[in-house]
Design a protein around this motif. Sequence first.
Motif, PDB file in Angstrom:
ATOM      1  N   SER A 251       0.838  -1.184   0.000  1.00 42.46           N
ATOM      2  CA  SER A 251       0.000   0.000   0.000  1.00 42.46           C
ATOM      3  C   SER A 251       0.880   1.242   0.000  1.00 42.46           C
ATOM      4  CB  SER A 251      -0.904   0.016   1.231  1.00 42.46           C
ATOM      5  OG  SER A 251      -1.678   1.190   1.231  1.00 42.46           O
ATOM      6  N   ILE A 252       0.657   2.090  -0.961  1.00 42.95           N
ATOM      7  CA  ILE A 252       1.555   3.210  -1.172  1.00 42.95           C
ATOM      8  C   ILE A 252       1.713   4.054   0.078  1.00 42.95           C
ATOM      9  CG2 ILE A 252       1.875   5.344  -2.479  1.00 42.95           C
ATOM     10  CD1 ILE A 252       2.267   2.680  -4.006  1.00 42.95           C
ATOM     11  N   PHE A 253       0.629   4.225   0.813  1.00 40.50           N
ATOM     12  CA  PHE A 253       0.722   5.087   1.973  1.00 40.50           C
ATOM     13  C   PHE A 253       1.085   4.330   3.241  1.00 40.50           C
ATOM     14  CE2 PHE A 253      -0.092   9.557   1.542  1.00 40.50           C
ATOM     15  CZ  PHE A 253      -0.170   9.627   0.167  1.00 40.50           C
ATOM     16  N   PHE A 254       1.560   3.071   3.116  1.00 40.07           N
ATOM     17  CA  PHE A 254       2.089   2.366   4.270  1.00 40.07           C
ATOM     18  C   PHE A 254       3.549   2.024   4.089  1.00 40.07           C
ATOM     19  CE2 PHE A 254      -2.432   1.073   4.922  1.00 40.07           C
ATOM     20  CZ  PHE A 254      -2.589   1.816   6.059  1.00 40.07           C
ATOM     21  N   ALA A 255       4.083   2.246   2.913  1.00 44.06           N
ATOM     22  CA  ALA A 255       5.445   1.780   2.705  1.00 44.06           C
ATOM     23  C   ALA A 255       6.277   2.672   1.799  1.00 44.06           C
ATOM     24  CB  ALA A 255       5.421   0.377   2.130  1.00 44.06           C
ATOM     25  N   LEU A 256       5.865   3.919   1.602  1.00 44.88           N
ATOM     26  CA  LEU A 256       6.545   4.769   0.642  1.00 44.88           C
ATOM     27  C   LEU A 256       7.605   5.616   1.325  1.00 44.88           C
ATOM     28  CD1 LEU A 256       6.706   5.709  -2.244  1.00 44.88           C
ATOM     29  CD2 LEU A 256       4.975   7.388  -1.745  1.00 44.88           C
ATOM     30  N   ILE A 257       8.847   5.434   0.945  1.00 47.34           N
ATOM     31  CA  ILE A 257       9.944   6.201   1.515  1.00 47.34           C
ATOM     32  C   ILE A 257      10.659   6.912   0.373  1.00 47.34           C
ATOM     33  CG2 ILE A 257      12.137   6.095   2.736  1.00 47.34           C
ATOM     34  CD1 ILE A 257      11.120   3.709   4.226  1.00 47.34           C
ATOM     35  N   PHE A 258      10.763   8.219   0.495  1.00 42.25           N
ATOM     36  CA  PHE A 258      11.458   9.008  -0.498  1.00 42.25           C
ATOM     37  C   PHE A 258      12.860   9.330  -0.002  1.00 42.25           C
ATOM     38  CE2 PHE A 258       7.075   9.835  -1.359  1.00 42.25           C
ATOM     39  CZ  PHE A 258       7.005  10.041  -2.719  1.00 42.25           C
ATOM     40  N   VAL A 259      13.833   9.307  -0.892  1.00 44.48           N
ATOM     41  CA  VAL A 259      15.193   9.667  -0.521  1.00 44.48           C
ATOM     42  C   VAL A 259      15.620  10.850  -1.384  1.00 44.48           C
ATOM     43  CG1 VAL A 259      17.557   8.880  -0.340  1.00 44.48           C
ATOM     44  CG2 VAL A 259      15.693   7.278   0.051  1.00 44.48           C
ATOM     45  N   LEU A 260      15.882  11.952  -0.735  1.00 40.49           N
ATOM     46  CA  LEU A 260      16.384  13.135  -1.432  1.00 40.49           C
ATOM     47  C   LEU A 260      17.880  13.242  -1.193  1.00 40.49           C
ATOM     48  CD1 LEU A 260      13.670  15.768  -0.518  1.00 40.49           C
ATOM     49  CD2 LEU A 260      13.769  14.277  -2.493  1.00 40.49           C
ATOM     50  N   SER A 261      18.521  14.177  -1.894  1.00 41.70           N
ATOM     51  CA  SER A 261      19.950  14.354  -1.682  1.00 41.70           C
ATOM     52  C   SER A 261      20.214  14.742  -0.237  1.00 41.70           C
ATOM     53  CB  SER A 261      20.480  15.435  -2.626  1.00 41.70           C
ATOM     54  OG  SER A 261      19.758  16.645  -2.456  1.00 41.70           O
TER      55      SER A 261
ATOM     56  N   ALA B 249      -7.557   6.436  -2.241  1.00 45.63           N
ATOM     57  CA  ALA B 249      -7.298   6.431  -3.684  1.00 45.63           C
ATOM     58  C   ALA B 249      -6.726   7.771  -4.130  1.00 45.63           C
ATOM     59  CB  ALA B 249      -8.587   6.116  -4.444  1.00 45.63           C
ATOM     60  N   ALA B 250      -7.308   8.860  -3.647  1.00 42.85           N
ATOM     61  CA  ALA B 250      -6.803  10.194  -4.010  1.00 42.85           C
ATOM     62  C   ALA B 250      -5.421  10.429  -3.424  1.00 42.85           C
ATOM     63  CB  ALA B 250      -7.777  11.266  -3.530  1.00 42.85           C
ATOM     64  N   ALA B 251      -5.192   9.929  -2.220  1.00 45.34           N
ATOM     65  CA  ALA B 251      -3.880  10.079  -1.589  1.00 45.34           C
ATOM     66  C   ALA B 251      -2.812   9.345  -2.389  1.00 45.34           C
ATOM     67  CB  ALA B 251      -3.923   9.554  -0.153  1.00 45.34           C
ATOM     68  N   GLU B 252      -3.144   8.150  -2.873  1.00 47.19           N
ATOM     69  CA  GLU B 252      -2.202   7.381  -3.680  1.00 47.19           C
ATOM     70  C   GLU B 252      -1.941   8.072  -5.009  1.00 47.19           C
ATOM     71  OE1 GLU B 252      -4.324   3.706  -3.609  1.00 47.19           O
ATOM     72  OE2 GLU B 252      -3.245   2.971  -1.854  1.00 47.19           O
ATOM     73  N   LEU B 253      -2.971   8.690  -5.585  1.00 45.09           N
ATOM     74  CA  LEU B 253      -2.791   9.468  -6.802  1.00 45.09           C
ATOM     75  C   LEU B 253      -1.812  10.600  -6.546  1.00 45.09           C
ATOM     76  CD1 LEU B 253      -3.377  10.454  -9.661  1.00 45.09           C
ATOM     77  CD2 LEU B 253      -5.469  11.541  -8.781  1.00 45.09           C
TER      78      LEU B 253
ATOM     79  N   SER C  22       1.655  14.474   2.926  1.00 37.41           N
ATOM     80  CA  SER C  22       2.034  14.449   1.510  1.00 37.41           C
ATOM     81  C   SER C  22       2.131  15.857   0.925  1.00 37.41           C
ATOM     82  CB  SER C  22       1.019  13.627   0.716  1.00 37.41           C
ATOM     83  OG  SER C  22       0.996  12.302   1.184  1.00 37.41           O
ATOM     84  N   ILE C  23       1.237  16.737   1.359  1.00 38.01           N
ATOM     85  CA  ILE C  23       1.320  18.135   0.918  1.00 38.01           C
ATOM     86  C   ILE C  23       2.649  18.728   1.370  1.00 38.01           C
ATOM     87  CG2 ILE C  23       0.362  20.448   1.200  1.00 38.01           C
ATOM     88  CD1 ILE C  23      -2.406  19.134   1.420  1.00 38.01           C
TER      89      ILE C  23
END
Length: 317
Positions: free
Chosen positions: A31-41, A197-201, A234-235
Amino acid sequence: MAGKEFDVCRFSPQKIDRWTKKGGAVYRSDSIFFALIFVLSFPILILAQKPPPDQSATSNNLLKKVPITNAAKSSAGISKNLKVNDIVKIRDPLLLNNMGVDYAAEGRLVDAVRLLRQAVVVAPDVAGIHVNFSVILEGSGQLNESLKHAELAVQLDPTGQRTVRQLCGIQFQLKMFDDAAQCYETLTKILPDEPEAAAELGAALILSGHIDRALKVLRNLVARFPIYSKAQNSIGFALFTKKKYREAAAEFKKAVEIDPASILYRFNLGMSQALSGNKAGALSQYRAIKEKEPARARLIYQAVYRDKVVFVDKTKK
């Protein structure tokens, strides 16, 4: 089934091409909102979190038994220590599906894959079996083949929420972010009143580089669901990618106010405060998480004092 969560269902014998609401368990491994980790510089920000172990739906009691056909009943005595030669002899797709579900729940993914592979041979036009096979392949790390069966499921059932969601999730994992965004947009039309659904979008739009569009989707979502902390977070992340750290901090703060127990929201808030020059605020978040998440707390601390760091060249005397 340690470390694995599946979105697998059994079928009603009366309607093999439809999911039974009673007989299905709805939980996912990706689930995108249970496991999404972003890595930035710099720094590392987290868009979402996995649920605590006690919230993971992995127990067998969620995979409820349903009646099976007479053909399946005649084969029900088959040993669970099936061999490949035994599996190919089974021609009842319900039995193959149900046994595959049981094996997946027990963590026997190799056997589950074998059973579902035979099930799609026997019943190639049943969307639900393709979805189950896609999910189990996903759990066993075979994402490309999982994508293939998710696509087949959507071809067979283009408006099914579970078929579409599975395809979106696999596309996201394979970093097909533009495709995932289009898929999630379809899902929002199927489920216009579901915030997830909108959050995943929104998440897919962020990673596909459509930040402004993501912000529009997420802000509309927050207007409809003002205490939806994941959307607020997310915002904040979208604004952070635009280097609007002060604005991002304001959004992360709203997420923390909604869910003050969330360490990841506090981490994101602390990092954005550190980069926007709010030293006191960042250190407050550092203190709030340092006992439970010392590594992330250390990142906040380092961000606060990043201008104070002195690098020593040990090769020079």
